[in-house]
Structure formats: C-alpha cells, structure tokens
Design an enzyme around this catalytic site. Structure first.
Site: not given
Ligand code: NDP
Ligand code: GDR
Length: 335
Positions: A11, A13, A85, A87, A89, A100, A132, A134, A156, A186, A191
């Site tokens: 992750g 990128t 990292l 995902a 997301s 998926y 997370s 979440e 997720y 965050h 973002r």
C-alpha cells in the site's frame, strides 16, 4: 542490497504508505514497496521519491490477491520490517464489493502473514498490521481502547477483524514478531478524495474558486476521532521497535461530527454550507458506525506516542492545501 535496515510497505501508493516511506527514508531505511498493476499511474503520492535519476524507493509489482506475487516480492526485498497497509480501504464500497474486500483485506493479510513466517525462518522479520477503529463499529463503550469488544458493521470491518486476529494468531502460534495498530481515522492533504474529510475540503475549495457549485454528502451526524496521518505513521514505526510486540490504539481521544468538520471547513473559507451542501441518500451506508473515540493511553505509556495535531489544525492544513490545488486548477482552466 545495502547494509541498511530494509522495510517493505504494502500500500505504498496510498495515503499512509507515502507518509511512512518518507519517515523510513528519513530514518535511513532502504524502502521497498509492493504495488499493484493499474491501468493508469497510481504513484502520485510518492512522485517526489521517484523523480530524478535515482529513485529513493524500490517498487515491486504484486497484488494482495496473488500469493505467488507476495512470495516473490518478499524474496526480492528480504525486509526486516513489513508494514502491511495495502487494502480496499473504503467502507462504503465494501458493501457493494464484499467478496473482493474480504479477499484483499482478510485473506490478503493471511497470505502476507504466511509468507512472512517462511521468511522468518531465514532472517529476523517484524510485521505491522493496519487494523482499524472500524472493528469497534457499534461499540457501546466510549472511548474505545484495546480491551473494547468488536462489533464490526461492514464487510470491510469484518475483514479487518479477521486480519487482526490472524496477526495475533501468527504471533502466538509461530512466534512471529507481529503487531496490530488499531488506528482511528487519520487524514491529510494526501487523503483519497472519496473519504469524507477530503471530499469536504476539496469540494469547498473548488466552490470557493468557482469550479464547483454543490457538495453532496450523506450522514452528517456520524462522529469520528480524526487525527493527522503524518503523526500516525510515527506510531506504526514505534510499534515495531518495541522489545515485545503488542496491539495499540492510535487516536486523539476527541470526537467530532461530520457536520462539525464541514462547518469548520466552510468557516475557514468564509462560505455558508446551507448554500452549497445537499444531502444525498446515495452516500448513506446500510449500517453505520455512529461514534468513534479512541483512548490512546497504552500507546502513550508504552510507545511514548501522542498526537501532535489537533482537530482545528488538521482542518486548516487540509483546507490550505486544497485551496492551493483548486486555485492552480482554476488558473489552468482559464488558459
Ligand atoms: P489508501 O486507500 O489511501 O491506500 C490503500 C493502498 O492499498 C493503496 O496503495 C492501494 O493501491 C493498495 N491496494 C489496494 N488493493 C490492493 C491489492 N489488491 N494489492 C495490493 N495493494 C492494494 O489507505 P490508507 O493509506 O488511508 O490506509 C492504509 C491502511 O490503513 C489500510 O489498510 C486501511 O484500511 C487502514 N486504515 C486506515 C485508516 C485511515 O483513517 N486512513 C484508519 C485505520 C486503518 P492503489 O494506489 O493502486 O489503489
Ligand atoms: P470511514 O471514513 O468510513 O470512517 O473509514 P469516511 O471518510 O469514508 O466516512 C466517515 C463518516 O462520514 C460519513 N459520510 C460520508 N462518507 C463518505 N465517504 N462520503 C460522503 O459523502 C459522506 N457523507 C457522510 C460516513 O457515513 C462515515 O460515517 C475510514 C477509512 O480510512 C477506513 O479504511 C478506516 O479503517 C477508518 O476510516 C478508520
């Protein structure tokens, strides 16, 4: 291969991957990234590390859905530290792409863990998993800490719960040095534009310069604990420097509604939200997470970490960055 400590970021990128790469390079690491093949360029956030004659990071093509590619990348990079990292997301998208999401987020983590234990047979390797807030979902306890029971509310979040437990299981079953960072929301100028904070700051900035007329949003009553991504990647690194691996909440212990974020953004730009904001049911989720607020006292005590950026500073730095971007876009469209 140099004698420097090597880190692999899945992750790389993404928002966090790009800030973490900056941090690890500052600390003298040799940084490798696993990135997937995309039909258009996805390296904008790490462009500053790739331009010039000598790229500062080594990129490997792979996909969390493909075990063979993960194994190959680990063999090529031989990392001492793996920061996982990567995902799918986006919580809302996980409702329309549940299988998926589970494949990439839940099984992807397991694929990487299984490959990491193979690597750990030949060298020291430490594993960070991006868990997370979440996972707390519909928690009745506020604030949430490492002991709060999970009640995930999306494909997720269910997938992140799987990855969290699998990470602990690899620690317990195989002795892998593995840590979970239970990070609360965050944000930053990097973002993704589909997350609510960036959607608001970029949308409002574009409205300010006349590039956009309306901003369509969903549930404004949801409460989130928003921190600054650059502060949070420091906590990821600290977790892998401890003598014994553990699981840590990383948060600000403050919560704000989406409406408050919206109002603060519009206030800074001297705009009235009532004139521009529309509520669109398309942005409501089948099941919502009403309130997240994280108690980061374990991270403070054991890692010496605490957030450096408060809510108002976060909104301001995002608004300033997006206003500059919108002004540039407006100037280009005027040519
Ligand atoms: P982003 O969405 O910005 O980045 C996700 C990264 O994962 C991108 O680099 C993306 O690549 C990559 N990716 C997606 N699918 C695959 C795949 N199949 N194989 C390989 N790579 C893939 O997320 P963030 O940087 O915000 O978050 C980082 C991690 O932390 C994620 O796991 C997220 O779930 C978790 N997290 C984030 C929080 C936050 O508030 N930001 C809070 C708590 C946890 P591409 O560029 O090609 O899309
Ligand atoms: P979240 O972030 O779901 O918390 O997941 P997001 O910014 O998508 O939503 C936050 C809250 O805002 C409400 N909302 C909207 N959300 C989006 N995306 N678009 C809208 O138009 C909109 N209007 C209102 C949402 O309903 C929600 O309540 C993020 C991701 O980074 C996850 O990967 C990470 O795990 C968690 O944060 C912690």
């Amino acid at each position: 291969m140099t004698s420097a400590k090597r880190a692999l970021i899945t992750g790389i990128t993404g928002q966090d991957g790009s800030y973490l790469a900056d941090l690890l390079l500052e600390k003298g690491y040799e940084v490798h990234g696993l990135m997937r093949r995309t039909s258009s360029i996805s390296t904008q956030r790490i462009e500053h590390l790739l331009c010039g004659n000598q790229p500062r990071v080594v990129l490997h093509t792979g996909d969390l859905g493909d075990t063979t590619s993960i194994q190959r990348v680990l063999k090529e990079a031989q990392p001492h530290e793996i920061y996982h990292l990567g995902a799918q997301s986006h919580v809302h998208h996980s409702f329309t792409q549940p299988l998926y999401t589970a494949d990439v987020v839940a099984l992807g983590t397991l694929r990487l863990l299984e490959s990491a234990i193979q690597l750990a047979k030949t060298q020291e390797v430490r594993f960070y998993n991006a868990a997370s807030s979440e996972m707390f979902g519909h928690a009745t306890i506020v604030p949430q800490n490492e002991e709060t029971p999970f009640h995930p509310r999306s494909p997720y979040a269910c997938s992140k719960v799987f990855g969290y437990h699998q990470t602990i299981n690899h620690r317990e079953a195989y002795g892998l040095y593995a840590a979970n960072g239970i990070l609360f929301n965050h944000e930053s100028p990097r973002r993704g534009e589909q997350f609510v904070t960036r959607k608001i700051t970029l949308g409002a900035a574009r409205i300010k310069v006349g590039l956009q007329k309306k901003l369509a949003l969903g549930n404004l009553d949801a409460q989130r604990d928003w921190g600054f991504a650059k502060d949070y990647v420091e906590a990821m690194w600290l977790m892998l420097q401890q003598p014994v691996p553990g699981d840590y909440v990383v948060a600000t212990n403050e919560t704000h509604t989406v409406r408050e974020f919206l109002e603060e953004t519009f206030r800074l730009l001297d705009l009235d939200p009532a004139e521009y904001v529309e509520i669109d049911p398309a942005f409501f989720r089948p099941s919502e997470v009403p309130v997240l607020k994280g108690d980061y006292s374990k991270a403070e005590k054991e890692l010496g970490w605490k957030p450096a950026t408060n809510f108002k500073e976060l909104v301001r730095l995002m608004v300033e960055a997006d206003l500059a971007l919108a002004q540039k876009e407006a100037a280009q469209s005027a040519i």
